[in-house]
Scaffold this motif. Structure first.
Motif, PDB file in Angstrom:
ATOM      1  N   UNK A   1     -13.745  17.383  11.974  1.00 31.80           N
ATOM      2  CA  UNK A   1     -13.444  16.143  12.678  1.00 31.80           C
ATOM      3  C   UNK A   1     -14.705  15.583  13.341  1.00 31.80           C
ATOM      4  N   UNK A   2     -15.779  16.340  13.305  1.00 37.02           N
ATOM      5  CA  UNK A   2     -17.039  15.908  13.900  1.00 37.02           C
ATOM      6  C   UNK A   2     -17.910  15.253  12.824  1.00 37.02           C
ATOM      7  N   UNK A   3     -18.883  14.461  13.249  1.00 34.56           N
ATOM      8  CA  UNK A   3     -19.809  13.860  12.278  1.00 34.56           C
ATOM      9  C   UNK A   3     -20.734  14.932  11.707  1.00 34.56           C
ATOM     10  N   UNK A   4     -21.157  14.739  10.481  1.00 34.79           N
ATOM     11  CA  UNK A   4     -22.056  15.695   9.840  1.00 34.79           C
ATOM     12  C   UNK A   4     -23.521  15.458  10.181  1.00 34.79           C
ATOM     13  N   UNK A   5     -23.814  14.326  10.836  1.00 33.67           N
ATOM     14  CA  UNK A   5     -25.194  14.033  11.201  1.00 33.67           C
ATOM     15  C   UNK A   5     -25.240  13.096  12.402  1.00 33.67           C
ATOM     16  N   UNK A   6     -26.391  13.051  13.020  1.00 37.02           N
ATOM     17  CA  UNK A   6     -26.653  12.114  14.113  1.00 37.02           C
ATOM     18  C   UNK A   6     -28.130  11.729  14.069  1.00 37.02           C
ATOM     19  N   UNK A   7     -28.391  10.471  14.379  1.00 34.80           N
ATOM     20  CA  UNK A   7     -29.758   9.958  14.470  1.00 34.80           C
ATOM     21  C   UNK A   7     -29.989   9.450  15.887  1.00 34.80           C
TER      22      UNK A   7
END
Length: 167
Positions: free
Chosen positions: A121-127
């Motif tokens: 349910x979490x994002x697989x990446x972050x910038x």
């Protein structure tokens, strides 16, 4: 001016077939090598990658900081947080990071991600933006991924699919 940090995190699927795991492992060296030569690539926490993507919490990565896990992610409970792959890299801009992620060898691997990783349910990446001359730290990546998962995208932390990641 600032550069862009990219942190990725995925939990390996415990039901993954051995052949799929071998496929994932076999692609690692090629993808890292392609990233090292990608336009706009400035560096990653695994300089001198030796084929071993297994890291322990507290492992020292010099200016990239100590390796930490995103234990505050929603729905992580019940999964082995140590059965994962995480990356931390630095790019000239969002466009450079996007071009690498969504083309070539990385794109091919990305299309197979659910053969290898759980869909969380979490994002697989972050910038996020990093001041020129600074190096992102593992703890920055974890904090930004957890905040993104809990609070959503903002100009301070975002995904490629958000309005800030499309620039």
């Amino acid at each position: 001016m600032s550069t862009i940090a990219l942190y990725t995190f995925g939990l390996l699927d415990p039901a993954m077939e051995p052949a799929a795991l071998a496929d994932l492992a076999g692609r690692g060296d090629e993808i890292y090598s392609a990233g090292d030569h990608a336009p706009g690539f400035l560096g990653r926490a695994e300089e001198g990658y030796d084929g071993d993507a297994v890291h322990q919490p507290g492992e020292d990565f010099g200016p990239w900081g100590s390796y930490v896990l995103p234990l505050g992610l929603p729905d992580l409970a019940g999964h082995d947080p140590h059965a994962h792959i995480a990356t931390l890299s630095l790019w000239r801009d969002v466009g450079s990071a996007r071009l690498f992620v969504y083309s070539g060898l990385h794109r091919e691997a990305l299309q197979l991600r659910y053969d290898w990783f759980l869909k969380g349910s979490w994002p697989g990446h972050v910038l996020w933006s990093v001041e020129d001359g600074s190096v992102p730290r593992w703890s920055d990546g974890v904090a930004n991924l957890e905040a993104l998962a809990l609070d959503g995208a903002s100009a301070q932390r975002f995904t490629f699919g958000s309005q800030w990641g499309r620039t």
